[in-house]
Design a protein around this motif. Structure first.
Motif, PDB file in Angstrom:
ATOM      1  N   GLU A 245      53.405   3.656  -9.602  1.00  0.00           N
ATOM      2  CA  GLU A 245      54.634   3.940  -8.844  1.00  0.00           C
ATOM      3  C   GLU A 245      54.407   4.877  -7.670  1.00  0.00           C
ATOM      4  O   GLU A 245      55.068   4.789  -6.653  1.00  0.00           O
ATOM      5  N   ASN A 246      53.504   5.829  -7.836  1.00  0.00           N
ATOM      6  CA  ASN A 246      53.404   6.915  -6.864  1.00  0.00           C
ATOM      7  C   ASN A 246      51.954   7.209  -6.487  1.00  0.00           C
ATOM      8  O   ASN A 246      51.417   8.258  -6.837  1.00  0.00           O
ATOM      9  N   PRO A 247      51.288   6.273  -5.793  1.00  0.00           N
ATOM     10  CA  PRO A 247      49.853   6.442  -5.530  1.00  0.00           C
ATOM     11  C   PRO A 247      49.501   7.649  -4.654  1.00  0.00           C
ATOM     12  O   PRO A 247      48.435   8.238  -4.808  1.00  0.00           O
ATOM     13  N   ASP A 248      50.417   8.043  -3.744  1.00  0.00           N
ATOM     14  CA  ASP A 248      50.099   9.114  -2.793  1.00  0.00           C
ATOM     15  C   ASP A 248      49.596  10.385  -3.471  1.00  0.00           C
ATOM     16  O   ASP A 248      48.603  10.979  -3.048  1.00  0.00           O
ATOM     17  N   VAL A 249      50.314  10.807  -4.523  1.00  0.00           N
ATOM     18  CA  VAL A 249      49.955  12.098  -5.140  1.00  0.00           C
ATOM     19  C   VAL A 249      48.577  12.042  -5.800  1.00  0.00           C
ATOM     20  O   VAL A 249      47.893  13.053  -5.915  1.00  0.00           O
TER      21      VAL A 249
ATOM     22  N   VAL B 158      41.606  13.125  -5.162  1.00  0.00           N
ATOM     23  CA  VAL B 158      40.504  12.850  -4.236  1.00  0.00           C
ATOM     24  C   VAL B 158      40.344  13.988  -3.222  1.00  0.00           C
ATOM     25  O   VAL B 158      39.294  14.634  -3.165  1.00  0.00           O
ATOM     26  N   ILE B 159      41.404  14.281  -2.466  1.00  0.00           N
ATOM     27  CA  ILE B 159      41.297  15.351  -1.453  1.00  0.00           C
ATOM     28  C   ILE B 159      41.111  16.713  -2.140  1.00  0.00           C
ATOM     29  O   ILE B 159      40.277  17.516  -1.733  1.00  0.00           O
ATOM     30  N   GLY B 160      41.890  16.937  -3.202  1.00  0.00           N
ATOM     31  CA  GLY B 160      41.767  18.213  -3.936  1.00  0.00           C
ATOM     32  C   GLY B 160      40.358  18.420  -4.464  1.00  0.00           C
ATOM     33  O   GLY B 160      39.775  19.498  -4.339  1.00  0.00           O
ATOM     34  N   PHE B 161      39.788  17.385  -5.049  1.00  0.00           N
ATOM     35  CA  PHE B 161      38.441  17.516  -5.604  1.00  0.00           C
ATOM     36  C   PHE B 161      37.398  17.695  -4.496  1.00  0.00           C
ATOM     37  O   PHE B 161      36.443  18.463  -4.643  1.00  0.00           O
ATOM     38  N   TYR B 162      37.607  17.011  -3.380  1.00  0.00           N
ATOM     39  CA  TYR B 162      36.711  17.196  -2.220  1.00  0.00           C
ATOM     40  C   TYR B 162      36.710  18.672  -1.794  1.00  0.00           C
ATOM     41  O   TYR B 162      35.658  19.252  -1.498  1.00  0.00           O
TER      42      TYR B 162
END
Length: 341
Positions: free
Chosen positions: A103-107, A113-117
């Motif tokens: 339902e909510n792929p953005d988060v 992905v960005i957080g882990f990067y």
């Protein structure tokens, strides 16, 4: 079997500290006198009261510092590394849940992905002794070979959540290879226990029952071919992580991935019947769920079953808690916390 004991002189940075696993791990480290820096964005994916209850239990420890922030904000992460200089990082912050990712792929991209990067970049520029991060059993997709082993082919994820976790493993591998970041990924299998996540099935079943509603069972009512799940009690998980923290990968293999599960899958219906018995005992009256059987949901897999041989070899990890004992602890906590009559 020998493994290094926890070093209480080191500083531990735990992301997702108000989350289920993050809370229990932090509490265990703090009880042993470790210094813990925790970050959490306290998002509203599930009941905020539960997150605040967990945080309240950590606040009395004088070696605990809390930052409310999001790991997808690079400046926040860099500031924490510059101020606290953590030696060991445990990345447990992530947008969880297979079904919600549809339902909510953005988060999921933002956090997982960005957080882990951002975490990897911080570990690159401010070298750490060890980065331990959460992967997931969902990376095995619809793998039919059981038990799942770390060497299995995992290039067919069946949900975006699983894809983000697989990408975490690839990113960590690259950063280990290029920048010597010692990293260990943990493929968690269904973790349960008191103060757990309300979006997990066992918690949702209890909520539905006390609200007088039927529970939805996504197995088509097919008991012959029931879903199997490798349920792992939270205390066992914490022991496994704690043992790994001081046992960094070696320089020749700077990145490792382990399954962390129970190695003893249960049929979904057996798990449900056990929960009914445990809630009966906790409330002193017979609990029986009204059940509605539905088809398996997109993104769900028929079985999760962990081979834990590698983690056992590395740190002697062997879960001890039966589902009867673990679910009883959950049922006792639930009836007390929600003041259920």
């Amino acid at each position: 079997m020998s493994y290094k004991l926890l070093d209480t002189n080191k500083t531990y940075f735990i992301t997702g500290v108000a989350g289920f696993i993050g809370f229990y791990l932090s509490k265990k480290l703090l009880e042993q006198g470790c210094k813990v820096i925790g970050i959490d964005n306290i998002n509203d994916y599930y009941d905020l009261n539960l997150k605040y209850t967990r945080l309240e239990e950590l606040k009395p420890f004088d070696r605990f510092s809390f930052v409310q922030g999001d790991i997808s904000d690079k400046n926040v992460i860099i500031n924490i590394f510059e101020e606290y200089k953590p030696n060991i990082v445990v990345n447990l912050a992530a947008q969880a849940g297979v079904r919600y990712s549809i339902e909510n792929p953005d988060v999921y991209i933002q956090s997982n992905v960005i957080g882990f990067y951002n975490i990897l970049e911080a570990c690159r520029h401010h070298p750490v002794d060890h980065l331990v991060y959460a992967s997931s059993s969902s990376v095995y997709g619809a793998n039919k070979k059981v038990p799942f082993e770390e060497t299995d082919f995992v290039d067919n994820p069946v949900s975006l959540y699983a894809s983000t976790k697989k990408s975490n493993e690839l990113m960590a591998h690259t950063y280990s290879h290029l920048y010597n970041v010692p990293a260990t990924g943990l493929r968690f299998f269904t973790v349960y226990g008191p103060m757990g996540r309300p979006d997990m099935a066992y918690f949702g079943f209890a909520n539905k029952y006390f609200a007088g509603e039927p529970i939805k069972v996504f197995n088509n009512g097919d008991f012959e071919n029931d879903l199997y799940r490798d349920f792992t009690f939270i205390d066992d998980i914490v022991i496994g992580i704690e043992r790994l923290l001081s046992n960094s990968p070696t320089e020749d293999v700077p990145h490792k991935v382990y399954n962390i599960g129970n190695n003893s899958p249960e049929k979904l219906m057996v798990f449900i019947e056990t929960l009914e018995k445990c809630l009966s005992k906790a409330t002193g009256k017979k609990v029986e769920f009204k059940k509605e059987f539905e088809p398996i949901k997109p993104g769900d897999v028929p079985a999760t079953y962990a081979s834990t041989d590698e983690l056992q070899k590395a740190v002697g990890f062997k879960p001890e808690t039966s589902i009867e004992k673990g679910l009883q602890k959950f049922a006792d906590w639930y009836t007390d916390y929600y003041n259920v009559q």
